[in-house]
Motif scaffolding. Structure first.
Motif, PDB file in Angstrom:
ATOM      1  N   SER A   1      -2.317  -8.746  -2.420  1.00 48.98           N
ATOM      2  CA  SER A   1      -3.220  -8.218  -1.391  1.00 48.98           C
ATOM      3  C   SER A   1      -3.929  -6.990  -1.941  1.00 48.98           C
ATOM      4  O   SER A   1      -3.300  -6.154  -2.610  1.00 48.98           O
ATOM      5  N   LEU A   2      -5.208  -6.874  -1.638  1.00 46.62           N
ATOM      6  CA  LEU A   2      -5.998  -5.742  -2.121  1.00 46.62           C
ATOM      7  C   LEU A   2      -5.866  -4.545  -1.181  1.00 46.62           C
ATOM      8  O   LEU A   2      -5.205  -4.612  -0.152  1.00 46.62           O
ATOM      9  N   GLY A   3      -6.497  -3.431  -1.562  1.00 48.59           N
ATOM     10  CA  GLY A   3      -6.622  -2.293  -0.662  1.00 48.59           C
ATOM     11  C   GLY A   3      -5.640  -1.164  -0.890  1.00 48.59           C
ATOM     12  O   GLY A   3      -4.977  -1.070  -1.921  1.00 48.59           O
ATOM     13  N   PHE A   4      -5.545  -0.318   0.132  1.00 49.29           N
ATOM     14  CA  PHE A   4      -4.780   0.925   0.064  1.00 49.29           C
ATOM     15  C   PHE A   4      -3.375   0.773   0.646  1.00 49.29           C
ATOM     16  O   PHE A   4      -3.186   0.184   1.706  1.00 49.29           O
TER      17      PHE A   4
ATOM     18  N   GLY B   1       1.286  -1.376   3.601  1.00 44.30           N
ATOM     19  CA  GLY B   1      -0.148  -1.657   3.585  1.00 44.30           C
ATOM     20  C   GLY B   1      -0.862  -0.947   4.713  1.00 44.30           C
ATOM     21  O   GLY B   1      -0.464  -1.051   5.874  1.00 44.30           O
ATOM     22  N   LEU B   2      -1.918  -0.207   4.396  1.00 47.28           N
ATOM     23  CA  LEU B   2      -2.601   0.638   5.374  1.00 47.28           C
ATOM     24  C   LEU B   2      -3.832  -0.011   6.003  1.00 47.28           C
ATOM     25  O   LEU B   2      -4.436   0.576   6.900  1.00 47.28           O
ATOM     26  N   GLU B   3      -4.193  -1.228   5.565  1.00 45.18           N
ATOM     27  CA  GLU B   3      -5.430  -1.826   6.056  1.00 45.18           C
ATOM     28  C   GLU B   3      -5.143  -3.073   6.886  1.00 45.18           C
ATOM     29  O   GLU B   3      -4.677  -4.100   6.374  1.00 45.18           O
ATOM     30  N   LYS B   4      -5.423  -2.954   8.171  1.00 46.97           N
ATOM     31  CA  LYS B   4      -5.130  -4.021   9.126  1.00 46.97           C
ATOM     32  C   LYS B   4      -5.866  -5.298   8.758  1.00 46.97           C
ATOM     33  O   LYS B   4      -7.073  -5.304   8.515  1.00 46.97           O
ATOM     34  N   GLY B   5      -5.113  -6.394   8.689  1.00 45.19           N
ATOM     35  CA  GLY B   5      -5.695  -7.687   8.381  1.00 45.19           C
ATOM     36  C   GLY B   5      -5.933  -7.923   6.902  1.00 45.19           C
ATOM     37  O   GLY B   5      -6.290  -9.031   6.504  1.00 45.19           O
TER      38      GLY B   5
END
Length: 255
Positions: free
Chosen positions: A134-137, A156-160
């Motif tokens: 999963s990507l992101g912060f 994981g800090l990014e919803k969805g």
């Protein structure tokens, strides 16, 4: 005779003036062009240059990670970790940065999820059972001893996008399939169930450096992520991300 000499002298003087003016004009034009000021660099570009990161990390990856670092205000402010999944698994894709001392702490290979791709990670998911990265912060949290040894919980800090990381048991851990010997024998790293897995010998020092509330960003040139992320959304008239209440609430929680 004197008249003829005077006429010739005057003619020479007059013919000299345009050439001189022309040379001066050229000289002034070149000077004006050469003295044109350089465009001002952004804060992320200045820091990127100061830390000499061009040999270890793409500017685009650092720039996005730096945006999130400034918005999310992690509890552990001295560490920022970036994973660049645009690179093949044979390259060193993880960089751990000391933001206070402005230096690189670690630069190493890291595995991606088995269903994200072979040598390159190209597909990403937040879904249970996807076995994709999963990507992101992410926020780093606590450590524990599990089936893969010393491991680090990621939130994981990014919803969805990556908020199912904890439920999916996507953690940082060591793995025998993440090693230079595997690269030599197979042409790529082995792959995980979605975890960013590290070489065994670096697992403990890296986890100890980044645990306890630092920010980790997994980067890829991915249109779906850029269309969905609210952390990297453009600045609005009302202020940075003023319209994204869920990101603002997450920022408050991290402080």
């Amino acid at each position: 005779m004197r008249s003829l000499f005077f006429v010739m002298l005057t003619g020479l003087f007059v013919s000299y003036i345009p050439a001189t003016l022309s040379e001066d004009f050229k000289s002034n034009s070149i000077k004006t062009i050469s003295e044109k000021p350089e465009e001002a660099k952004s804060a992320s570009q200045l820091l990127y240059d100061k830390m000499n990161l061009s040999q270890v990390l793409k500017f685009e990856a650092f720039d996005q990670a730096f945006q999130g670092y400034n918005l999310l205000h992690p509890r552990k402010t001295n560490i920022l970790t970036v994973i660049d999944f645009t690179l093949p698994s044979t390259d060193k894709r993880m960089v751990v940065l000391d933001m206070q001392k402005e230096k690189v702490l670690f630069h190493t290979i890291v595995s991606h999820g088995k269903n994200s791709g072979e040598k390159y990670a190209k597909s990403f998911s937040n879904r249970h059972g996807s076995y994709q990265s999963s990507l992101g912060f992410y926020e780093t949290q606590n450590t524990y001893q599990g089936g893969n040894g010393y491991s680090l919980v990621l939130n994981g800090l990014e919803k969805g996008i990556n908020d199912q990381a904890k439920a999916r048991a996507v953690v940082i851990h060591g793995a025998d399939y993440c090693s230079e010997s595997i690269i030599k024998s197979t042409g790529r790293l082995g792959r995980s169930y979605g975890c960013p897995a590290l070489p065994r010998e670096l697992t403990k020092p890296i986890i100890n450096a980044i645990k306890g509330g630092s920010l980790l960003y997994i980067y890829a040139e991915n249109k779906e992520y850029m269309a969905s992320t609210k952390v990297l959304a453009p600045v609005t008239k009302g202020g940075l991300l003023a319209q994204h209440d869920d990101v603002v609430q997450e920022t408050d929680r991290l402080n």
